[in-house]
Design a protein around this motif. Structure first.
Motif: not given
Length: 228
Positions: A37-38, A44, A200, A209, A211
């Protein structure tokens, strides 16, 4: 299943060296569902491309099921990807001159499978596309094209499925349907699933996960990370 050992990516922009991904060490276990995620520009998609062997790291090693893919030549890397990794892109990347069935059959034909057409039909049926098998990409909706792309990614029954923003080009309802399919495939087949997303809510569906922000892991859950 997937080990990253000090993996980084730096590119040259004009006269400057730009680090897209800072050195990262982590392991994604067999059968795990990991979300990366990002925000845009966080690194990513670069990380996913390195895992897939679509890009080479500036430093470090990427080990897939015991094989250091950074040491493979292009032919060996292509064979490993074809046998082990399925990739789902945001923009589908279907061949416009081929029907849905033909698009799905391509990876199997490259691998020399004798029953490529029959297996392609079975995969399309699994994803609810039997009546669309003879249609060309231009005749399919975005959600249908993504399901064809997913069937193609599953063509050689890969142990690893990589998905780069697979819902990013779809409306919310269709995107949720694609995610439901990915989760069903992950559970039914025991596939290692790595999902890149900026959503998210989608990331919350994963077992683990990572991030990323500015090329660094700033948060992790369910997976151990060593970063620089």
């Amino acid at each position: 299943m997937i080990r990253l050992l000090g993996v980084s990516k730096t590119v040259t922009s004009g006269e400057q060296r730009l680090t897209i991904l800072h050195p990262l060490t982590t392991t994604i276990e067999r059968g795990q569902f990991v979300a990366i995620v990002g925000p845009s520009g966080s690194g990513k998609s670069t990380l996913l491309g390195l895992i897939a062997g679509l890009d080479a790291p500036t430093s470090g090693s990427v080990v897939i099921d015991g094989t250091d893919i950074t040491r493979l030549d292009e032919d060996a890397l292509a064979r490993l990807r074809g046998a082990t990794i399925g990739f789902v892109f945001q923009f589908f990347h279907l061949i416009p001159s081929l029907t849905a069935r033909e698009n799905v059959a391509v990876p199997m034909e490259i691998a020399g499978a004798a029953d490529a057409s029959a297996r392609a039909s079975a995969l399309l049926a699994e994803l609810g596309l039997t009546d669309r098998a003879h249609h060309y990409p231009s005749q399919l909706s975005g959600g249908e094209q993504q399901r064809v792309a997913l069937a193609r990614a599953l063509a050689n029954d890969p142990a690893i499925l990589l998905a780069d923003e697979p819902t990013g080009n779809l409306d919310t309802a269709t995107g949720r349907h694609i995610m439901d399919l990915l989760r069903r495939i992950h559970k039914a087949r025991g596939t290692t699933l790595v999902l890149v997303t900026h959503d998210a809510d989608l990331a919350a569906l994963a077992d683990a996960r990572l991030v990323l922000r500015d090329g660094r892991v700033v948060e992790s859950a369910g997976v151990e990370v060593v970063s620089a």
